[in-house]
Design a protein around this motif. Structure first.
Motif, short mmCIF file in Angstrom:
data_model
loop_
_atom_site.label_atom_id
_atom_site.label_comp_id
_atom_site.label_asym_id
_atom_site.label_seq_id
_atom_site.Cartn_x
_atom_site.Cartn_y
_atom_site.Cartn_z
N ASN A 33 14.04 30.08 61.80
CA ASN A 33 15.47 30.42 61.66
C ASN A 33 15.86 31.62 62.50
O ASN A 33 16.92 31.64 63.12
CB ASN A 33 15.80 30.71 60.19
CG ASN A 33 15.71 29.44 59.38
OD1 ASN A 33 16.01 28.36 59.88
ND2 ASN A 33 15.26 29.55 58.14
N TRP A 34 15.00 32.66 62.52
CA TRP A 34 15.33 33.84 63.31
C TRP A 34 14.74 33.75 64.71
O TRP A 34 15.37 34.12 65.70
CB TRP A 34 14.85 35.11 62.60
CG TRP A 34 15.26 36.33 63.35
CD1 TRP A 34 14.45 37.16 64.06
CD2 TRP A 34 16.59 36.84 63.50
NE1 TRP A 34 15.20 38.16 64.66
CE2 TRP A 34 16.51 37.98 64.33
CE3 TRP A 34 17.84 36.42 63.03
CZ2 TRP A 34 17.64 38.72 64.69
CZ3 TRP A 34 18.96 37.16 63.39
CH2 TRP A 34 18.86 38.29 64.21
N ASP A 55 4.95 27.70 68.49
CA ASP A 55 5.08 27.61 67.02
C ASP A 55 4.00 26.64 66.55
O ASP A 55 3.60 25.75 67.30
CB ASP A 55 6.48 27.12 66.62
CG ASP A 55 6.84 27.49 65.19
OD1 ASP A 55 7.77 28.28 64.97
OD2 ASP A 55 6.14 26.98 64.26
N LYS A 116 10.77 42.64 62.38
CA LYS A 116 10.61 43.40 61.14
C LYS A 116 10.21 42.43 60.03
O LYS A 116 10.61 41.26 60.11
CB LYS A 116 11.93 44.12 60.78
CG LYS A 116 13.13 43.19 60.47
CD LYS A 116 13.15 42.70 59.04
CE LYS A 116 14.12 41.62 58.76
NZ LYS A 116 13.87 40.87 57.54
N1 NAD Z 1 15.96 41.10 62.68
C1 NAD Z 1 16.58 40.33 61.83
O1 NAD Z 1 17.78 40.49 61.58
C2 NAD Z 1 15.82 39.24 61.12
C3 NAD Z 1 16.51 38.26 60.41
C4 NAD Z 1 15.77 37.25 59.78
C5 NAD Z 1 14.39 37.25 59.85
N2 NAD Z 1 13.75 38.23 60.55
C6 NAD Z 1 12.27 38.26 60.61
O2 NAD Z 1 11.83 37.25 61.53
C7 NAD Z 1 10.58 36.72 61.10
C8 NAD Z 1 10.71 35.19 60.94
O3 NAD Z 1 11.66 34.92 59.96
P1 NAD Z 1 12.37 33.47 59.88
O4 NAD Z 1 13.52 33.61 58.98
O5 NAD Z 1 12.60 32.91 61.25
O6 NAD Z 1 11.22 32.60 59.16
P2 NAD Z 1 11.02 31.03 59.24
O7 NAD Z 1 10.15 30.69 58.08
O8 NAD Z 1 12.32 30.32 59.38
O9 NAD Z 1 10.21 30.80 60.60
C9 NAD Z 1 8.91 31.28 60.79
C10 NAD Z 1 8.26 30.42 61.89
O10 NAD Z 1 7.01 31.00 62.23
C11 NAD Z 1 6.10 29.94 62.45
N3 NAD Z 1 4.75 30.46 62.31
C12 NAD Z 1 4.16 30.97 61.20
N4 NAD Z 1 2.89 31.37 61.47
C13 NAD Z 1 2.69 31.10 62.79
C14 NAD Z 1 1.58 31.29 63.67
N5 NAD Z 1 0.43 31.82 63.24
N6 NAD Z 1 1.72 30.90 64.95
C15 NAD Z 1 2.87 30.37 65.40
N7 NAD Z 1 3.96 30.16 64.61
C16 NAD Z 1 3.86 30.52 63.32
C17 NAD Z 1 6.47 28.91 61.40
O11 NAD Z 1 5.97 27.62 61.75
C18 NAD Z 1 8.00 28.98 61.45
O12 NAD Z 1 8.54 28.08 62.40
C19 NAD Z 1 10.22 37.48 59.81
O13 NAD Z 1 9.42 38.57 60.14
C20 NAD Z 1 11.59 37.91 59.29
O14 NAD Z 1 11.52 39.05 58.45
C21 NAD Z 1 14.43 39.20 61.19
#
Ligand code: NAD
Length: 367
Positions: A33-34, A55, A116
């Motif tokens: 998502n992010w 990913d 983060k």
């Molecule tokens: N800066 C911001 O405003 C903000 C906002 C939301 C999330 N985030 C951070 O971004 C990060 C991801 O959050 P998200 O909401 O996208 O989560 P998410 O669950 O939607 O996506 C995580 C992705 O990482 C992949 N993944 C997990 N382990 C992996 C690995 N070892 N190798 C490759 N891919 C791997 C998963 O398959 C998934 O597609 C977190 O650290 C979250 O705190 C930051």
């Protein structure tokens, strides 16, 4: 029309843009998502050469290929690490994977941007900082709000002394959803407010108390209230929830001279500065003279809005290119994890204050 010589080659002087910044080859790992916002941003930034999206989930990669057909995608992180054209790795994967991915990237000689929170434990965050420093690699943590023009404006107000001495800050980050299963509201939302408070206070808190409650899922707090104690009697308070009827992204800053409010849900006019305050007179005859309340003007400064994620990405590329220390470097990211860790321990103690393990650097503070 270009002028051509007898050999068919252009006779026009070759134009070399000496001012064009060198493009940095990057790979983004984690396209959820992010992470997909990171892919979009580094795809657009002129200073970046986005070479890979990685990913573990093939479906996420298919979405990336549909959006960016020329982009190479892989489930094998080593493929990106083996590419000598990749100078920096952008880690946008789930926080639980940050340490492993970061350590492997540094071992392959890459600079690092990590979303983060830097890691989910102090030990893991310390290890990422240690390996990056030992290998002399740039490490930046994605504390997005430190690149928000409104937060930089507030920091300017603090530094110029316009607000007077900082008394206290409080942040509200509440809405309905997204309900997470792998992290609570503290770890999901808290890094934003903690990083901003440390940035404005120019230090990290020495003590934290947090209370919260898990209403929807056992052991995953949906609502958390955090109290932070900074030096000189200064305080911070943060309200975090994904179970709330309002959508609030608000920070109130109270100083001895003026007060300011940053409302990130406002489409424009995100900051208001209130010329309001109270003072005690030492020389008074009546109670009315003893307490002076000032109800002055409210100023809405014109702050040019830019996309914080693009500014953050550009900053990272400049740090890699020019060897600059990032505004939100590994040590600032580690301090945020120390505060989150202390808050978690306080949650387990139902709000008993917990001393934050001292770190070293804070944004803008000399070591
Ligand atoms: N800066 C911001 O405003 C903000 C906002 C939301 C999330 N985030 C951070 O971004 C990060 C991801 O959050 P998200 O909401 O996208 O989560 P998410 O669950 O939607 O996506 C995580 C992705 O990482 C992949 N993944 C997990 N382990 C992996 C690995 N070892 N190798 C490759 N891919 C791997 C998963 O398959 C998934 O597609 C977190 O650290 C979250 O705190 C930051």
């Amino acid at each position: 029309m270009p002028r051509t010589g007898s050999d068919g080659l252009s006779n026009d002087p070759v134009h070399v843009d000496v001012d064009a910044p060198r493009r940095i080859g990057v790979a983004v790992v984690g396209c959820g998502n992010w992470g997909r916002n990171l892919v979009r941003t580094f795809h657009q930034l002129p200073g970046a050469d986005l070479r890979w999206a990685c990913d573990l989930d093939a479906e996420r990669l298919a979405v990336m290929r549909a959006q960016f057909p020329a982009l190479a995608t892989t489930r094998d992180f080593d493929a990106a690490l083996d590419d000598d054209g990749v100078e920096a790795v952008i880690i946008g994967a789930s926080a639980a994977a940050h340490r492993d991915l970061a350590v492997r990237a540094v071992a392959a000689g890459k600079h690092l941007y990590v979303e983060k929170p830097l890691a989910l434990t102090v030990a893991d965050a310390e290890e990422i900082v240690r390996v990056a420093e030992a290998s002399d690699r740039i490490l930046m943590v994605g504390h997005l709000l430190l690149f928000h023009p409104a937060v930089l404006y507030l920091r300017g107000l603090v530094e110029s002394g316009e607000l007077g001495d900082l008394h206290y800050l409080y942040g509200q980050r509440v809405n309905l959803g997204v309900v997470r299963q792998d992290e609570n509201a503290l770890w999901s939302f808290g890094p934003h407010d903690i990083s901003v408070m440390n940035f404005l206070m120019a230090e990290m808190p020495y003590s934290v108390a947090a209370r919260g409650q898990a209403y929807l899922q056992d052991g995953v707090e949906d609502v958390v209230f955090v109290n932070l104690r900074y030096s000189g009697g200064r305080m911070g308070q943060i309200q975090l929830s994904w179970l709330d009827p309002h959508k609030l992204r608000r920070l109130t800053v109270v100083g001895s001279r003026k007060m300011a409010v940053f409302d990130d849900t406002a489409l424009s006019e995100k900051v208001r500065v209130y010329d309001k305050g109270a003072s005690i007179s030492q020389d008074y005859a009546t109670y009315g003279e003893y307490l002076g309340l000032r109800q002055g003007d409210i100023v809405i400064p014109r702050i040019p809005m830019v996309e914080p994620l693009a500014v953050e990405g550009e900053h990272f590329l400049a740090c890699v290119r020019d060897g600059i220390a990032p505004r939100s470097g590994g040590r600032e990211g580690l301090e945020v994890v120390r505060v989150l860790d202390a808050a978690s321990r306080s949650l387990a103690l139902d709000g008993a204050p917990v001393v934050v393990e001292p770190g070293r650097a804070t944004p803008g503070r000399a070591e």
